[in-house]
Design an enzyme around this catalytic site. Structure first.
Site: not given
Ligand code: NAD
Ligand code: 0WE
Length: 259
Positions: A20-21, A68-69, A159, A166, A195-196, A199
């Site tokens: 997780s980020i 849970n938000v 997306y 967003k 980032i992997r 989500a």
């Molecule tokens: P992640 O799956 O590790 O984190 C997502 C989190 O959201 C999880 O901890 C999950 O429990 C939480 N969540 C979902 N529904 C919820 C709810 N109802 N109440 C409380 N928590 C809830 O994935 P991540 O990639 O670390 O995502 C964290 C943030 O970073 C997100 O806002 C995502 O959009 C953003 N982000 C991700 C990437 C990427 O490539 N991974 C890039 C840019 C931004």
């Molecule tokens: O914000 C995100 C991920 C957000 C996300 C991902 C999931 C996958 C599993 C939100 N909800 C869900 N629900 C699920 O069931 N990112 C920035 C990562 C991401 O997600 C994409 C991307 C990138 C980059 C989706 C489509 C295209 C590019």
């Protein structure tokens, strides 16, 4: 050195696992000396709670509470725990998002009302709900940071509704910054490159996107959770005392490219 968070109390949302980020952010805040509080998304079996608890244990969080938000009562209860443990605190990290998987593929125009509502409730409105609950508990000089993505500004295939979420999140950063500024609280966003994580790995084509970034971004690589964590630490430190309402790109420079 001003980048010293000793004595600051930081509440981190969005830790699901070691990818997780939010975990990257929590580790960097801890390394800078901050005292941590952690919220997690509760599930029926409590598996998630156990996993997150074990993961964060080495960082000795003073607060560990479900949130849970989508549930106003859980938000209120989480901040009651924060108040009981800390009284006031300094830093709030909003690092969560969710859309139904079906809404992250295919035609954006096919997004259902329910899917749109869910995505914006969890991914956008939650920042305002948490900021409102945090406001009376935050010290002057405090900071709120959230995570966003380029897909909220430009069209990124698949997306879809998350891009709309967003966009709403980024505008919420500006309205909240304007409102909380007089109380000495700053609000900023970090736009991370792909980032992997749990989500992102659930998204089809994420590996192709990562390869595309590696081929075209100025730094020719993706960013790490630690790099995003370092930026969050800076933005929430007194070194960034003049910065609010901004979206900072931590994306290897990808955003500047036109082709
Ligand atoms: P992640 O799956 O590790 O984190 C997502 C989190 O959201 C999880 O901890 C999950 O429990 C939480 N969540 C979902 N529904 C919820 C709810 N109802 N109440 C409380 N928590 C809830 O994935 P991540 O990639 O670390 O995502 C964290 C943030 O970073 C997100 O806002 C995502 O959009 C953003 N982000 C991700 C990437 C990427 O490539 N991974 C890039 C840019 C931004
Ligand atoms: O914000 C995100 C991920 C957000 C996300 C991902 C999931 C996958 C599993 C939100 N909800 C869900 N629900 C699920 O069931 N990112 C920035 C990562 C991401 O997600 C994409 C991307 C990138 C980059 C989706 C489509 C295209 C590019």
């Amino acid at each position: 050195m001003l980048l010293d968070l000793t004595g600051k109390k930081a509440l981190v949302t969005g830790i699901a696992n070691n990818r997780s980020i939010a975990w990257g952010i929590a580790q960097q805040l801890h390394a800078a000396g901050a005292e941590l509080g952690v919220t997690y998304l509760p599930d029926d079996k409590g598996k998630f709670e156990k996993k997150v608890r074990t993961l964060v244990e080495p960082l000795n969080p003073t607060v560990f509470t479900p949130c849970n938000v989508q549930d106003d009562e859980q938000i209120a209860a989480a901040f009651k725990s924060v108040e009981e443990a800390w009284g006031k605190f300094d830093i709030l990290i909003h690092c969560l998002a969710f859309a139904h998987k079906d809404d992250l593929t295919g035609e954006f125009s096919a997004t259902s009302r329910a899917g749109f509502t869910t995505a914006l409730d969890i991914s956008s409105y939650s920042l305002t709900a948490l900021a409102n609950a945090a406001k009376p508990l935050m010290n002057e000089g405090g900071a709120i940071a959230t995570l966003t993505y380029l897909g909220g500004v430009k069209v990124i295939p698949n997306y879809n509704v998350m891009g709309v979420a967003k966009a709403a999140l980024e505008m919420s950063v500006r309205y909240l910054a304007s409102e909380l500024g007089p109380a000495g609280i700053r609000v900023n966003g970090i736009s991370a490159g792909p980032i992997r994580t749990l989500a992102s790995s659930a998204v089809g084509g994420i590996l192709d996107m990562i390869r595309h970034v590696e081929a075209t971004a100025p730094l020719r690589r993706t960013v790490t959770q630690a790099e995003v964590g370092n930026t969050a630490t800076f933005l929430c430190s007194d070194l960034a005392s003049g910065i609010t309402g901004q979206i900072i790109y931590v994306d290897s420079g990808y955003e500047i490219m036109g082709m």
